[in-house]
Write a protein that holds these residues in place. Structure first.
Motif, short mmCIF file in Angstrom:
data_model
loop_
_atom_site.label_atom_id
_atom_site.label_comp_id
_atom_site.label_asym_id
_atom_site.label_seq_id
_atom_site.Cartn_x
_atom_site.Cartn_y
_atom_site.Cartn_z
N PHE A 62 -1.87 10.61 10.34
CA PHE A 62 -1.89 11.61 9.28
C PHE A 62 -0.70 11.42 8.34
O PHE A 62 -0.85 11.41 7.11
CB PHE A 62 -1.86 13.01 9.90
CG PHE A 62 -1.62 14.11 8.91
CD1 PHE A 62 -2.60 14.50 8.01
CD2 PHE A 62 -0.39 14.77 8.87
CE1 PHE A 62 -2.38 15.51 7.09
CE2 PHE A 62 -0.16 15.78 7.96
CZ PHE A 62 -1.15 16.15 7.06
N ASN A 63 0.47 11.24 8.91
CA ASN A 63 1.67 11.05 8.09
C ASN A 63 1.57 9.77 7.25
O ASN A 63 1.97 9.76 6.08
CB ASN A 63 2.90 10.97 8.99
CG ASN A 63 4.18 10.79 8.20
OD1 ASN A 63 4.55 11.62 7.39
ND2 ASN A 63 4.86 9.66 8.42
N ALA A 64 1.03 8.71 7.84
CA ALA A 64 0.89 7.44 7.11
C ALA A 64 -0.03 7.59 5.91
O ALA A 64 0.25 7.07 4.82
CB ALA A 64 0.37 6.35 8.05
N GLU A 65 -1.12 8.32 6.09
CA GLU A 65 -2.06 8.50 4.99
C GLU A 65 -1.46 9.35 3.87
O GLU A 65 -1.65 9.05 2.69
CB GLU A 65 -3.35 9.16 5.51
CG GLU A 65 -4.22 8.23 6.33
CD GLU A 65 -4.77 7.08 5.51
OE1 GLU A 65 -5.89 7.19 4.98
OE2 GLU A 65 -4.06 6.06 5.38
N VAL A 66 -0.73 10.39 4.25
CA VAL A 66 -0.08 11.23 3.24
C VAL A 66 1.00 10.44 2.51
O VAL A 66 1.13 10.52 1.28
CB VAL A 66 0.52 12.49 3.90
CG1 VAL A 66 1.35 13.28 2.88
CG2 VAL A 66 -0.59 13.37 4.46
N ALA A 67 1.78 9.66 3.25
CA ALA A 67 2.86 8.88 2.66
C ALA A 67 2.34 7.80 1.72
O ALA A 67 2.99 7.47 0.72
CB ALA A 67 3.71 8.25 3.76
N ARG A 68 1.16 7.26 2.03
CA ARG A 68 0.62 6.16 1.23
C ARG A 68 0.11 6.61 -0.13
O ARG A 68 -0.12 5.78 -1.01
CB ARG A 68 -0.52 5.47 1.98
CG ARG A 68 -0.07 4.60 3.11
CD ARG A 68 -1.12 3.61 3.57
NE ARG A 68 -2.44 4.17 3.71
CZ ARG A 68 -3.54 3.65 3.15
NH1 ARG A 68 -3.44 2.57 2.39
NH2 ARG A 68 -4.72 4.19 3.35
N VAL A 69 -0.08 7.90 -0.31
CA VAL A 69 -0.62 8.41 -1.58
C VAL A 69 0.22 7.94 -2.75
O VAL A 69 -0.32 7.50 -3.78
CB VAL A 69 -0.72 9.95 -1.55
CG1 VAL A 69 -0.98 10.49 -2.94
CG2 VAL A 69 -1.83 10.39 -0.60
N GLN A 70 1.54 8.02 -2.62
CA GLN A 70 2.41 7.65 -3.74
C GLN A 70 2.43 6.14 -4.00
O GLN A 70 2.84 5.70 -5.07
CB GLN A 70 3.84 8.13 -3.46
CG GLN A 70 4.46 7.59 -2.20
CD GLN A 70 5.75 8.31 -1.84
OE1 GLN A 70 6.20 9.20 -2.55
NE2 GLN A 70 6.35 7.92 -0.72
N ASP A 71 1.94 5.36 -3.03
CA ASP A 71 1.89 3.91 -3.22
C ASP A 71 0.52 3.42 -3.68
O ASP A 71 0.38 2.30 -4.14
CB ASP A 71 2.24 3.19 -1.90
CG ASP A 71 3.66 3.47 -1.45
OD1 ASP A 71 4.52 3.65 -2.33
OD2 ASP A 71 3.89 3.52 -0.23
N GLN A 72 -0.50 4.29 -3.55
CA GLN A 72 -1.86 3.87 -3.87
C GLN A 72 -2.20 4.00 -5.35
O GLN A 72 -3.16 3.40 -5.81
CB GLN A 72 -2.85 4.70 -3.04
CG GLN A 72 -2.83 4.36 -1.55
CD GLN A 72 -3.73 5.28 -0.74
OE1 GLN A 72 -3.78 6.48 -0.97
NE2 GLN A 72 -4.45 4.70 0.20
N THR A 73 -1.43 4.79 -6.08
CA THR A 73 -1.73 4.99 -7.49
C THR A 73 -0.46 5.32 -8.27
O THR A 73 0.48 5.88 -7.71
CB THR A 73 -2.75 6.14 -7.68
OG1 THR A 73 -2.99 6.35 -9.07
CG2 THR A 73 -2.23 7.43 -7.06
N THR A 74 -0.44 4.96 -9.52
CA THR A 74 0.69 5.31 -10.39
C THR A 74 0.35 6.52 -11.26
O THR A 74 1.19 6.98 -12.03
CB THR A 74 1.04 4.12 -11.31
OG1 THR A 74 -0.13 3.72 -12.06
CG2 THR A 74 1.55 2.93 -10.49
N ASP A 75 -0.88 7.02 -11.12
CA ASP A 75 -1.32 8.18 -11.89
C ASP A 75 -0.99 9.46 -11.13
O ASP A 75 -1.56 9.71 -10.06
CB ASP A 75 -2.83 8.10 -12.14
CG ASP A 75 -3.35 9.30 -12.91
OD1 ASP A 75 -2.55 9.88 -13.68
OD2 ASP A 75 -4.54 9.65 -12.75
N PRO A 76 -0.08 10.27 -11.65
CA PRO A 76 0.33 11.50 -10.95
C PRO A 76 -0.83 12.44 -10.65
O PRO A 76 -0.85 13.09 -9.61
CB PRO A 76 1.33 12.14 -11.92
CG PRO A 76 1.82 11.01 -12.77
CD PRO A 76 0.65 10.08 -12.91
#
Length: 307
Positions: free
Chosen positions: A65-79
């Motif tokens: 769960f933490n990995a998926e939440v943390a990856r959000v900021q790396d998956q896209t540059t669109d806020p």
């Protein structure tokens, strides 16, 4: 000082009308969670493998769960896209804590397993939500003004993981919480140092601004990967804070069961030592590679029940 460790650990059994009918489905979901951790959080994956069976599966769920939440900021540059993805996890957590039936939880292996873990171990909602809200806040600010701001972020994103795992283990001990706080900060700061290359790709600077300014290092210089004496002074100061937290965590007397939970300290120690050997040149490409001796070191420390 009162210390209470509940020894009657619950074996992680999924909620189901018929356990035998859903064993395969449950195993697939747990394997999915373990694979997410293996792919995106490998050092913690290795440490989790060495935990006792009763703790291993629910810990993989929390870390996935933490990995998926943390990856959000790396998956896209669109806020906006990032915010929408974080909102998905927020909505999922709301569903979990509204005591809805499993069938009403989003059909995602991680959310489904998180539902079972949160209810089985009565995990505190504020810790789960903190993992999301802290990432959401960083998406808005995109930098840390001070070292204290960075420490607060690492407390919320890494120490919180340890609080949740301690809850799974049934450990209610102020010393264990204290050690978890320091270890989380050490690991989180080390993660920030290790992510300088990735942060540069996203055109964001996560090193504390007050330390950069004190050493006369511009954001542009960091983005360009310029290695110089002032830059190494910045890294030395940040790494020293991580090492201080690591030493503090290790100096605290904690219940023996928590030693397996704190095994990731070995990986943090190895990285900081490697950084020191590189004379605090955070752009040294050798730092991008993991330690080949880490699995053996983790196994040895697990045998000794130390971290």
């Amino acid at each position: 000082m009162f210390c209470r460790v509940r020894n009657n650990h619950k074996i992680y059994v999924p909620f189901s009308k018929s356990v035998t009918q859903k064993t395969t489905s449950n195993e697939n979901s747990l394997q999915y969670c373990a694979n997410i951790v293996r792919q995106h959080d490998y050092e913690n994956y290795l440490a989790t493998l060495l935990m006792t069976k009763a703790l291993r599966s629910p810990t993989f769920v929390i870390r996935a769960f933490n990995a998926e939440v943390a990856r959000v900021q790396d998956q896209t540059t669109d806020p906006q896209t990032a915010a929408m993805r974080l909102q998905f996890w927020n909505d999922a957590v709301n569903s979990i804590y509204q005591n809805k039936h499993l069938s009403n939880i989003p059909a995602n292996p991680i959310t489904q397993e998180l539902y079972k873990v949160c209810l089985s171990y009565k995990l505190q909602r504020r810790y789960i939500e903190r993992l999301i809200s802290s990432r959401s806040s960083l998406l808005k600010t995109k930098y840390f003004k001070t070292m204290e701001d960075l420490e607060k972020y690492t407390e919320n994103t890494v120490s919180t993981i340890y609080y949740l795992i301690l809850g799974i283990a049934g450990v209610t001990n102020v010393h264990a919480d204290h050690a978890a706080s320091h270890l989380g900060k050490a690991q989180g700061i080390a993660n920030i140092l290790r992510s300088v290359h990735v942060s540069n790709y996203h055109k964001s600077i996560l090193l504390p601004m007050d330390i950069l300014m004190k050493n006369k290092i511009s954001q542009e210089s960091v983005l360009r990967g310029n290695d110089n004496e002032n830059m190494r002074n910045v890294i030395f100061e940040v790494a020293s804070r991580a090492n201080s937290h690591l030493e503090k965590a290790r100096s605290i007397d904690v219940p023996k069961i928590t030693n397996q939970i704190f095994l990731p300290a070995i990986a943090v120690d190895k990285y900081l030592t490697k950084l020191q050997n590189a004379n605090f040149n955070v752009f040294d490409k050798r730092l991008l590679y993991g330690s080949p001796t880490l699995p053996l070191s983790l196994y040895y420390k697990r045998l000794l029940n130390k971290y």
